[in-house]
Design an enzyme around this catalytic site. Structure first.
Site, PDB file in Angstrom:
ATOM      1  N   THR A  49      29.340 -24.399   9.441  1.00  0.00           N
ATOM      2  CA  THR A  49      30.003 -25.693   9.539  1.00  0.00           C
ATOM      3  C   THR A  49      31.493 -25.456   9.724  1.00  0.00           C
ATOM      4  O   THR A  49      32.111 -24.735   8.941  1.00  0.00           O
ATOM      5  CB  THR A  49      29.764 -26.511   8.262  1.00  0.00           C
ATOM      6  OG1 THR A  49      28.360 -26.676   8.077  1.00  0.00           O
ATOM      7  CG2 THR A  49      30.430 -27.876   8.341  1.00  0.00           C
ATOM      8  N   LYS A 101      27.712 -32.295  13.040  1.00  0.00           N
ATOM      9  CA  LYS A 101      27.472 -31.775  11.688  1.00  0.00           C
ATOM     10  C   LYS A 101      28.467 -32.367  10.698  1.00  0.00           C
ATOM     11  O   LYS A 101      28.120 -32.655   9.544  1.00  0.00           O
ATOM     12  CB  LYS A 101      27.575 -30.250  11.681  1.00  0.00           C
ATOM     13  CG  LYS A 101      27.356 -29.603  10.296  1.00  0.00           C
ATOM     14  CD  LYS A 101      25.976 -29.896   9.721  1.00  0.00           C
ATOM     15  CE  LYS A 101      25.768 -29.339   8.306  1.00  0.00           C
ATOM     16  NZ  LYS A 101      25.711 -27.891   8.243  1.00  0.00           N
ATOM     17  N   LYS A 149      34.721 -27.654   0.742  1.00  0.00           N
ATOM     18  CA  LYS A 149      35.038 -27.181   2.097  1.00  0.00           C
ATOM     19  C   LYS A 149      34.784 -28.257   3.152  1.00  0.00           C
ATOM     20  O   LYS A 149      35.667 -28.590   3.951  1.00  0.00           O
ATOM     21  CB  LYS A 149      34.196 -25.943   2.416  1.00  0.00           C
ATOM     22  CG  LYS A 149      34.271 -25.485   3.871  1.00  0.00           C
ATOM     23  CD  LYS A 149      33.394 -24.282   4.134  1.00  0.00           C
ATOM     24  CE  LYS A 149      31.911 -24.556   4.013  1.00  0.00           C
ATOM     25  NZ  LYS A 149      31.387 -25.291   5.211  1.00  0.00           N
TER      26      LYS A 149
END
Length: 312
Positions: A106, A182, A250
């Protein structure tokens, strides 16, 4: 017997860089589908597990990737992906011409576009292909893959994609689109987990039967996939990490950076990020992301299963 069966063609060689809970399942799925799979991980025990399954292991990323037709990178973020490709032990300069690099981390779409440009300049293909579905789907070869890249990249990656995924979404002919899709998923996932943890701990504060709350909500309009999937962790008092708090520190951080660059407000994602940061700061960073419920309990004095007023 058909001519195709008589002449099946050469075996596709695939390398998997990163044999964690996702990567190991992906490597096993490709091996099960008949690919010749070589695995590498910074933890030797992870490589040993794959060798015990009948796979091949390598001591370095280069050793895994040098003869591969497909290199699948299953690391955490863009920085680690760049290191896999272009670091001191990077694979980009040793992959054979025409091989495809499948990036499953990602990351910010801008980073994916930059990595693709640099990889393609070396005569290789780059498929921007983040994944969703968790370790269970990875083990079954039933991941959802959100992919973008050239037609040549898709064609080269097809044997691996077919083995690893239940659903492959082809989202464009250039890297970056897969990464962007995503991040939309991660915005929703992070907010939904936070909302589920807030709700179940609020129910605890009200003195409700939490098993009954779960039964009622999963049959009602307030249900979500994340409520249904994560609340059982809270009910069991089991915060063994299947997806950690730090993952959403994150990922929602990337969402914030993307939104700020576009001057786009994301107040719900911002509020959820603060809760993940607080949980990480309270020492839960490597625990399951459902640990947000424990944080709410600590703040409120609510009692959750397996805890003493929310204390760890």
């Amino acid at each position: 017997m058909s001519p195709l069966a008589e002449n099946p063609g050469p075996v596709v060689v695939a390398a998997v860089i990163g044999l964690g809970s996702m990567g190991l399942g992906m490597a096993r799925s490709m091996k099960r589908a008949g690919l010749d799979v070589v695995g590498y991980d910074i933890t030797p025990a992870a490589v040993d597990r794959f060798i015990a399954d009948g796979g091949r292991g390598a001591a370095t990323p280069v050793g895994a990737a040098k003869d591969a037709d497909i290199v699948v990178s299953v690391v955490v973020n863009g920085a680690q992906t760049e290191a896999v490709l272009f670091g001191p032990k990077g694979v980009a300069n040793t992959m054979k011409p025409g091989a495809v690099f499948i990036s499953s981390a990602t990351m910010d779409p801008a980073v994916a576009r930059d990595l693709a440009r640099r990889v393609e300049a070396l005569g290789l293909h780059y498929l921007d292909a983040p994944i969703s579905g968790g370790a269970a789907k990875a083990a079954l070869g039933e991941l959802t893959i959100m992919a973008s890249g050239s037609r040549q990249a898709f064609d080269a990656a097809r044997p691996g994609l077919d083995a690893m995924a239940g659903k492959v979404y082809e989202l464009g002919d250039a890297a970056g689109a897969g990464a962007a899709f995503k991040m939309i998923n991660q915005l929703l996932a992070g907010v939904h987990i936070a909302a589920a943890c807030e709700a179940i701990t609020f129910a605890a504060k009200q003195g409700l039967d939490l098993d009954k709350v779960y039964e009622v909500i999963t049959a009602s309009a307030g249900n979500s996939w994340m409520f249904e999937n994560r609340v059982p962790h809270v009910l069991a008092g089991d915060y063994t990490p299947l997806s950690s708090i730090e993952i959403f520190v994150k990922d929602l951080g990337i969402v914030q950076d993307m939104a700020r660059s576009e001057r786009y407000p994301v107040p719900l994602a911002a509020a959820a990020l603060q809760m993940y940061l607080a949980a990480a700061g309270a020492g839960m960073g490597r625990d399951d992301d459902s640990s947000l419920a424990r944080l709410y309990a600590q703040l409120s004095g609510a009692e959750l299963p397996g805890s003493n007023k929310g204390e760890r």
